[in-house]
Structures are given as C-alpha cells and as structure tokens.
Design a protein around this motif. Structure first.
Motif: not given
Length: 575
Positions: A461, A463, A465, A489, A505, A507-512
């Motif tokens: 991603t 970021e 990930t 996930y 991950s 704890n992926p971010s919203d962007q991930d």
C-alpha cells in the motif's frame, strides 16, 4: 477503453532501432526461448546485465522491444528455438539496423560455425500484421537457416520463407524514405498542393515510407499549423530523441507514439522512460488476455459446459423444492381423517370436514373408494413423509449445486484474470475436482503438481503495508488458512467471485483498507464495475467447512466497504 490497432509503423521502428542499439549492441546472447507461439525472447548479456528482448511475430501484436514481463520457458523447445540456440547461443550482437524506413529490424550477430570460422548471421524481424515473421539467415549467402513461420510457394509466390531458401526482402512499395535527402523537397511540393491537413496526411501516407495513419496526421498537422522551414527536420529529430507517450483520444481510443501529440484531442496521456516501457504498458494486458484465451480454450469450454449443466440442475431442484411446500397439507389432512374416521364411508371419493388447524373452516379432502378410511389417512401420512424426506434431500442437493456453481464461476473469473503461467494450476485444480479427465489422469496431475511454483502476488500500500493476492483457489486456501496470521485482515468481494486478499497487519490504516479493498475489487468478476462491495474481516473469523470446494470459506463479523476497481492504482502498488 478501446485499444486502437495502431501499427508498429516504420517511424516507430526507426526510434526503436536506436533504443535497442544503445541498450544491446556489443552484448552476448545468453538465453533463447519461445514463451508463446510466434514470440521469441532473447536474453542479451549487456553492460553486466541480462536484458530480455521480445521478438514478436504475433498477427496482432508484432513488435520488438526490451521487456520486463515474466516470460516462462516451456519445457520443450520448438524447432525454431533449437535452430536459434544452435547458431546464436553465445553469439555477439554487432549491430541492429532498420531496412530502409520499413517495419523490418535486423539483428547482426558475429558467430563461429561448426568448423570454427567466423560468420555473420542476421535475425530479421518483419513486423507486418498477419504476415509478420522472424527469419534467421546467413548475411554472405542469404541462405535461410530457419523461420518462425514457414511460408511455402503455394502461400507466397514472390518469396519462399523456408530453411534452405534464399532470403528476399518484402517487395519495395516505391515510397520515399523520409530520412533521405530528397524527402524534404518532395514533402514541400505536397504541402503547397494540399493545404488541408487531413488530405495532406493521406498523401504523406501514400508517398512516404513508414508512416501510419497516426504519424502522417501528426506530421501534416504540424506542417499546416506551423509553417516553418524546420518543422519537418524537427519532426524527424523527435524519432532520434523520442518522447514515449500513451494517450487516450476523445473517442476513448488508446494510442502509443514516440513523439509529442498535436493532431489528436487528448483526454489523458502518460509519458514513459523508454519506448519499451511504453509498449509493455500498451500491450501487456491485452496480449496476456489473448494468450490466456488461446491457452485456455479447453478449460473455458469445460467450465462453461459444467456451469450450464449445474444451472439447469439448480432450476429442476428448485422446482421440486417448490412442489414440496405443500407437504404439511398432507399431514393435516391425514390427522383430520384420523380424527373423523367414524364420519367416513368406504364408498366415498371425497369428504368435507372441519379443519381444526384453521378455526374449523371446512376443508375438502379427496379419498380413494378402494381404500378404507384408515388406509386413506395413512396414505396422506405416507405422502407427507415422502415430501418431508424430499425436502431434506433436495435441500442438500441444492446446497451442493450452489457450491458447484460458485466454484465454477470462481474458476471462470480466475481464467479471465489469469496470466498465461497461471493456467497449469487452474487445469490441475479442474482435474483434481473431477471436471477434466486426461487420458492418463494420475500422471498428468502429478506432472502439473511439479510445475506449480507460483506464489500469491505481492503488493504494498502507499503506507508500505504488505498485501498478498491469491490468483487461484489453491493459492487462496494456502494464503488464507495457512500463510495469514490470525490478526491479519482478509478481503473479498461480497457475493462476487474473486481473489482472497490479505493485509499483513493487525492494525491497518483507513488508507490500507481502502487500497486493499480496491485490489480485491480489481481481482474479481466485478473488475469492470463501479461501487463494488468488498467484505473485510480478521482471519481468525474465517473457517473452511470440511469437504468444501477449494477456495470456499465462511466468515462472520465482517465490515463492508464500497470501492471502484482502479487498474492504475493496482499497477502502481504491485511489487
């Protein structure tokens, strides 16, 4: 998007020849293989790097370019590849030239023959639509050693393209080479006669060597709109210092060019670092899709036939299930008859009794006068039990048939999205599931299992990930049930066939999440849709039922996000 059938014209060939010279001349041939029919890849060891060069005589995608594609090496080489290996393995590439301004690129090799004498061999790639060919011949004698397509005298009276024949270049069309000394004056004469740029473009196309419709329009447009003595020279110089561009016109057609574009109203354009990178982008998806269709004709036929068979079976089962909805009526009638046996005579063919299940409303019950009242009641109980058993059996069969349909639709989607090298795994899966039965099934499956070395595709991603994508059911099962960690996930299009996608991950971010969902939507049957629903959930909430089909899982506690599949983003994130 419509991919325009713009040819790899002589002007583009001029620019490509220069690019290949810069990158390859002086290099040594280290590997030769034919990954697909009518396409050869030469690996040239040049400047301490291995550079794969694609030589294609495909009727629709004929071209020459440096390629970054992962071209497989078939286990059994073709006769043409064997000839190339015999004569060119270890040969030094002395020069790369273009014949006049035509679509013919010639690779000049320095090679030692069987008795150790030096000889010059030429590998000519003729880029001419369905007549495209690759010819290896001796420079001195002109004798053809071999061709990728053998053309007999019955097919072409002008020239024979067979081993041992004399190599003859394609017939001269009598057109002017735009890079020759007389070209500028002849073009100036045309320009004064034809002030309309579209008419002038047609005249350029007719009288000058190597122009396509696109390149002639571009030159004519510049000549009319920029009446300067240097316009033609500047235009030619752009082919010596190309600006590789991919652009989409207002008719949603995609074009490629080695020069800047003026004649077309452009909706969108992309620039590339080299002509080869441009061609990889232009041809990759379309060519891969056609190769997959060619390789997978038998698989597609099997899947479509099985799908049709199961869809028809589902309709019949559903109809049977619908007919069993009245099973309770038989039980009720049996119980009412049992309650009112004293009011029924053997000779009766029907009776009207109070239905104590429905506020004592009258109910008419058909009887057989060949049976006693008690036997008539038992007959209704037996029919009830039969229908009840049928509901269970048909329900189970309907579930199995739905699973078959889901599995086959998923395979169908995998074929549509597959690369040529993915097809052996899909074929193996169909054999293992009993849809295909080769003459020697066990050996074929075992052989294909040995070939399977592919891994899920890897993305990152924006970021950074890691994201993994399964490209077939075997990969999907391995990725989801074994590779992924419990707190990773998992993503999949909601109720739509597609790939399993894992974000590595907890704890992926919203962007991930957005980007992983976009990847999942892209690798699904909804690739060309918009606003596609994608479910995502932690891997620990997924389980695979015993005996279920490959790739099939169930899950709970999911969230759903809607995204638009985006090829540009997916390619950007690919590792």
């Amino acid at each position: 998007m419509v991919v325009d059938s713009m040819p790899f014209d002589g002007m583009f060939t001029h620019a490509m020849t220069k690019e290949l010279n810069t990158a390859l001349v002086g290099g040594r041939i280290s590997k030769i293989h034919e990954p697909f029919q009518n396409e050869v890849v030469l690996t040239v060891r040049s400047n301490r790097k291995n550079v794969p060069v694609l030589l294609s005589a495909h009727p629709n995608y004929a071209r020459v370019q440096i390629t970054t594609g992962n071209n497989q090496n078939p286990p059994t080489p073709t006769n043409f590849v064997m000839s190339l290996r015999k004569h060119l393995d270890g040969a030094i590439l002395n020069d790369i030239t273009q014949y006049t301004n035509d679509r013919i690129i010639r690779f000049h090799f320095n090679h030692r023959n069987d008795i150790g004498d030096q000889e010059i061999l030429i590998l000519a790639i003729e880029i001419m639509g369905r007549r495209s060919n690759i010819v290896l011949y001796e420079e001195k004698s002109g004798r053809i050693i071999d061709t990728i397509k053998h053309i007999s005298s019955d097919q072409n009276r002008y020239r024979l393209l067979m081993p041992g024949a004399q190599y003859i270049t394609p017939p001269d069309q009598g057109k002017v080479d735009p890079f020759s000394s007389e070209a500028e004056q002849q073009l100036s004469d045309l320009q004064s006669q034809f002030p309309n740029y579209e008419v002038l473009a047609q005249e350029i196309l007719n009288k000058f060597q190597g122009f396509s419709k696109d390149s002639s329009l571009e030159l004519a447009y510049r000549l009319i709109n920029r009446p300067d003595s240097n316009t033609f020279k500047d235009y030619l110089d752009e082919y010596n210092h190309p600006n590789p561009t991919l652009f989409i016109d207002q008719k949603n057609k995609m074009h490629f060019s080695s020069t800047a574009n003026s004649a077309f109203e452009t909706v969108k354009s992309n620039s590339f670092g080299s002509l080869s990178e441009l061609l990889d982008s232009f041809y990759a998806d379309k060519a891969n899709h056609d190769r997959v269709q060619q390789i997978s004709k038998n698989l597609i036929r099997v899947v479509k036939n099985e799908l049709k068979k199961n869809i028809n079976k589902k309709k019949k089962l559903q109809k049977t299930l619908d007919n069993t909805e009245h099973a309770d009526e038989y039980r009720i009638k049996g119980e009412i008859l049992t309650t009112y046996l004293s009011q029924i005579n053997r000779s009766m063919t029907e009776v009207v009794l109070d239905n104590f299940y429905d506020d004592n409303k009258p109910i008419k019950i058909a009887l057989s006068n060949q049976l006693s009242p008690s036997q008539n009641a038992q007959k209704y109980f037996k029919r009830y039990q039969k229908e009840k058993n049928a509901v269970i059996f048909v329900g189970e069969q309907l579930d199995l048939t739905n699973q078959e349909i889901m599995f086959l639709e998923n395979i169908e989607t995998q074929i549509e999205l597959a690369k040529p090298e993915d097809m052996s795994e899909i074929e193996t899966e169909l054999m293992e599931q009993g849809y295909m039965k080769p003459v020697n099934n066990k050996k074929k499956v075992a052989k294909n299992k040995k070939k399977i070395t592919s891994k899920p595709e890897h993305y990152k991603t924006s970021e950074s990930t890691d994201v993994l994508v399964g490209k077939n059911d075997r990969q999907n099962d391995q990725l989801t049930m074994k590779t992924a960690k419990k707190n990773d996930y998992w993503f999949h299009t909601k109720d739509i066939p597609g790939s399993h996608v894992i974000i590595q991950s907890d704890n992926p971010s919203d962007q991930d999440i957005l980007e992983a969902a976009t990847i999942a939507a892209y690798f699904s049957k909804a690739q060309n849709s918009s606003n596609v629903p994608v479910d995502y959930v932690r891997v620990k909430n997924i389980r695979k039922p015993n005996g279920s089909k490959p790739g099939f899982v169930i899950y709970e506690g999911q969230h759903t996000i809607r995204v638009n599949p985006d090829a540009e983003l997916v390619n950007k994130l690919r590792q």
